[in-house]
Design an enzyme around this catalytic site. Structure first.
Site, PDB file in Angstrom:
ATOM      1  N   GLY A 185       0.770  -1.235   0.000  1.00 46.84           N
ATOM      2  CA  GLY A 185       0.000   0.000   0.000  1.00 46.84           C
ATOM      3  C   GLY A 185       0.802   1.285   0.000  1.00 46.84           C
ATOM      4  O   GLY A 185       1.560   1.528   0.912  1.00 46.84           O
ATOM      5  N   SER A 186       0.646   2.125  -0.971  1.00 50.14           N
ATOM      6  CA  SER A 186       1.471   3.325  -1.094  1.00 50.14           C
ATOM      7  C   SER A 186       0.951   4.191  -2.229  1.00 50.14           C
ATOM      8  O   SER A 186      -0.165   4.005  -2.684  1.00 50.14           O
ATOM      9  CB  SER A 186       2.922   2.919  -1.352  1.00 50.14           C
ATOM     10  OG  SER A 186       2.957   1.922  -2.350  1.00 50.14           O
ATOM     11  N   ARG A 187       1.804   5.135  -2.702  1.00 47.45           N
ATOM     12  CA  ARG A 187       1.384   5.965  -3.821  1.00 47.45           C
ATOM     13  C   ARG A 187       2.587   6.404  -4.642  1.00 47.45           C
ATOM     14  O   ARG A 187       3.726   6.374  -4.167  1.00 47.45           O
ATOM     15  CB  ARG A 187       0.564   7.147  -3.327  1.00 47.45           C
ATOM     16  CG  ARG A 187       1.263   8.458  -3.233  1.00 47.45           C
ATOM     17  CD  ARG A 187       0.334   9.515  -2.669  1.00 47.45           C
ATOM     18  NE  ARG A 187       0.769  10.861  -3.012  1.00 47.45           N
ATOM     19  CZ  ARG A 187       0.259  11.953  -2.477  1.00 47.45           C
ATOM     20  NH1 ARG A 187      -0.690  11.881  -1.576  1.00 47.45           N
ATOM     21  NH2 ARG A 187       0.693  13.138  -2.856  1.00 47.45           N
TER      22      ARG A 187
END
Length: 227
Positions: A185-187
């Site tokens: 999970g990240s961006r």
């Protein structure tokens, strides 16, 4: 196909799951509990395999387009001041990845790497406004034939505790090739020149190495803008 960054984790998980199944088979005498443990162990293995999947992507390479570097949802489209490298105004497009998305990072454009730097930092949730400048992150700049230099930034989230970046200064890279991996999970933020046309909308789902997120602005014979 699974990403190389997950090989050790997948192997370790496989042995742990096998151990849980065997031990529960011989030492857990309550049938429903034994089945529950075995099913949970198998579900955990499936989740790990799902997270590290690496689907083959063969983009139609195009110097006039910037492709999404990751799978996810567009959460930011705005004009900002980029303070690390350009130190001027750029158009930012940010893509948020949930734990169920493919987490492979792919080069959004072909060109040569002119900047690649790792920054230690915090682990704010990935959609936090300050995560782009305060979280653990890597910044990569690619010099492209049509857009000049573009910058993309891998950003760790509250769950992502390891960013893998393959870009090295001086190497030539191809659009859609494997550029790294972000675990859990990240961006990714992409910083583009102001005179390009953003071709995605807020909350739009994009596919890495497939979805065009920006294009060179062109005009037809009548002066109408086309992409």
């Amino acid at each position: 196909m699974f990403h190389r960054e997950g090989q050790k984790i997948i192997l370790a998980t496989f042995f742990i799951v096998c151990a849980v199944i065997l031990l529960s088979q011989f030492y857990v005498n309550i049938p429903w509990l034994r089945w529950a443990l075995q099913i949970l162990a198998l579900v955990f293995l499936v989740l790990i395999l799902q997270f590290f999947r690496n689907p083959s992507r063969r983009p139609n390479k195009n110097f006039d387009e910037i492709l999404a570097p990751v799978d996810g949802k567009v959460v930011v489209i705005e004009e900002v001041e980029e303070t690390e490298y350009f130190k001027d105004k750029r158009r930012q497009v940010s893509i948020f990845m949930s734990p169920i998305n493919v987490h492979v990072t792919r080069y959004p454009a072909s060109g040569s790497v002119t900047y690649s730097k790792y920054h230690p930092g915090k682990y704010l949730v990935a959609w936090h406004p300050k995560s782009s400048t305060e979280n653990e992150r890597t910044t990569v700049v690619i010099k492209t034939p049509k857009f000049g230099e573009i910058l993309y930034r891998q950003i760790a989230g509250a769950m992502a505790r390891r960013i893998v970046n393959y870009a090295e200064v001086g190497e030539s890279v191809q659009q859609g090739e494997d550029a790294g991996f972000i675990k859990f999970g990240s961006r990714v933020d992409v910083f583009l020149p102001l005179d390009c046309a953003v071709t995605v909308k807020l909350n739009q789902k994009v596919v890495g190495a497939k979805t065009c997120i920006a294009a060179v602005v062109k005009k037809d014979e009548e002066g109408e803008i086309t992409y």
